[in-house]
Design a protein around this motif. Structure first.
Motif, mmCIF file in Angstrom:
data_model
loop_
_atom_site.group_PDB
_atom_site.id
_atom_site.type_symbol
_atom_site.label_atom_id
_atom_site.label_comp_id
_atom_site.label_asym_id
_atom_site.label_seq_id
_atom_site.Cartn_x
_atom_site.Cartn_y
_atom_site.Cartn_z
ATOM 1 N N ILE A 1 -3.202 -32.776 36.173
ATOM 2 C CA ILE A 1 -3.346 -34.243 36.172
ATOM 3 C C ILE A 1 -4.243 -34.721 34.961
ATOM 4 O O ILE A 1 -4.012 -35.311 34.028
ATOM 5 C CB ILE A 1 -3.704 -34.865 37.396
ATOM 6 N N ASN A 2 -5.508 -33.889 34.995
ATOM 7 C CA ASN A 2 -6.288 -34.269 34.187
ATOM 8 C C ASN A 2 -6.181 -33.900 32.579
ATOM 9 O O ASN A 2 -6.282 -34.404 31.876
ATOM 10 C CB ASN A 2 -7.741 -33.142 34.506
ATOM 11 N N GLN A 3 -5.331 -32.463 32.643
ATOM 12 C CA GLN A 3 -4.935 -32.028 31.239
ATOM 13 C C GLN A 3 -3.903 -33.152 30.761
ATOM 14 O O GLN A 3 -3.874 -33.544 29.566
ATOM 15 C CB GLN A 3 -4.422 -30.671 31.377
ATOM 16 N N ASN A 4 -3.032 -33.476 31.631
ATOM 17 C CA ASN A 4 -2.211 -34.519 31.150
ATOM 18 C C ASN A 4 -2.717 -35.756 30.613
ATOM 19 O O ASN A 4 -2.294 -36.601 29.693
ATOM 20 C CB ASN A 4 -1.207 -34.865 32.142
ATOM 21 N N ILE A 5 -3.802 -36.402 31.243
ATOM 22 C CA ILE A 5 -4.508 -37.543 30.972
ATOM 23 C C ILE A 5 -5.212 -37.232 29.694
ATOM 24 O O ILE A 5 -5.212 -38.081 28.824
ATOM 25 C CB ILE A 5 -5.430 -37.811 32.107
ATOM 26 N N ILE A 6 -5.932 -36.163 29.344
ATOM 27 C CA ILE A 6 -6.374 -35.816 28.088
ATOM 28 C C ILE A 6 -5.791 -35.745 27.128
ATOM 29 O O ILE A 6 -5.839 -36.515 25.910
ATOM 30 C CB ILE A 6 -7.149 -34.265 28.493
ATOM 31 N N ARG A 7 -4.138 -35.394 27.218
ATOM 32 C CA ARG A 7 -3.229 -35.341 26.040
ATOM 33 C C ARG A 7 -2.684 -36.718 25.925
ATOM 34 O O ARG A 7 -2.738 -36.979 24.757
ATOM 35 C CB ARG A 7 -1.939 -34.361 26.483
ATOM 36 N N GLY A 8 -2.672 -37.634 27.026
ATOM 37 C CA GLY A 8 -2.401 -38.936 26.828
ATOM 38 C C GLY A 8 -3.421 -39.710 25.899
ATOM 39 O O GLY A 8 -3.226 -40.412 25.112
ATOM 40 N N LEU A 9 -4.795 -39.610 26.464
ATOM 41 C CA LEU A 9 -5.785 -40.079 25.509
ATOM 42 C C LEU A 9 -5.933 -39.653 24.117
ATOM 43 O O LEU A 9 -6.067 -40.094 23.213
ATOM 44 C CB LEU A 9 -6.995 -39.570 26.220
ATOM 45 N N GLN A 10 -5.565 -38.290 23.921
ATOM 46 C CA GLN A 10 -5.469 -37.726 22.534
ATOM 47 C C GLN A 10 -4.621 -38.351 21.923
ATOM 48 O O GLN A 10 -4.763 -38.929 20.491
ATOM 49 C CB GLN A 10 -5.216 -36.239 22.625
ATOM 50 N N GLY A 11 -3.554 -38.655 22.321
ATOM 51 C CA GLY A 11 -2.183 -39.177 21.665
ATOM 52 C C GLY A 11 -2.456 -40.738 21.338
ATOM 53 O O GLY A 11 -2.004 -41.279 20.197
ATOM 54 N N SER A 12 -3.193 -41.302 22.018
ATOM 55 C CA SER A 12 -3.498 -42.895 21.827
ATOM 56 C C SER A 12 -4.067 -42.901 20.879
ATOM 57 O O SER A 12 -4.306 -43.739 20.242
ATOM 58 C CB SER A 12 -4.017 -43.509 23.264
#
Length: 130
Positions: free
Chosen positions: A113-124
């Motif tokens: 979950i955390n890694q997916n959120i990190i990737r999402g924050l990086q993309g945004s």
């Protein structure tokens, strides 16, 4: 203190104050996730460190939950709902994990979950920069 140490400290302080909120969130979540990964690897040797890492991770998700539940939060309602659901899952799973005396569970779902959120924050962040 040497000049290079002073310069490095000044740079780090400047970077902290100029980082976007998403960058700060990403950095914090990255540190928390790394702590959970390391604590999970050493779970048998140091169960207290494992519990502390999970507790810190849950603290982050508590802050997220309060933020997305706020009327003043400007994220889209659907995203706010999804983030609140992730908080609820994280809270529930963390409790199960802490009560798991035979260690049949691991922290992988929380890490993912955390890694997916990190990737999402990086993309945004990348989208905002372009």
């Amino acid at each position: 203190m040497t000049a290079s140490t002073l310069a490095r400290n000044a740079y780090h302080e400047s970077a902290r104050t100029t980082a976007s909120p998403r960058a700060v969130e990403r950095q914090l979540l990255s540190k928390l996730t790394t702590a959970v990964v390391v604590a999970q690897k050493n779970r048998s040797a140091d169960p207290a460190a494992f519990a502390r890492a999970l507790g810190k991770n849950l603290e982050f998700w508590n802050v997220v939950a309060v933020d997305v539940a706020s009327e003043s939060n400007q994220l889209p309602v659907e995203l706010r709902s999804q983030l609140f659901y992730l908080f609820e899952f994280t809270q529930h799973y963390t409790r199960k994990l802490l009560a798991d005396e035979d260690r049949s569970l691991d922290a992988e779902p929380l890490i993912e979950i955390n890694q997916n959120i990190i990737r999402g924050l990086q993309g945004s962040e990348e989208a905002s920069a372009s």
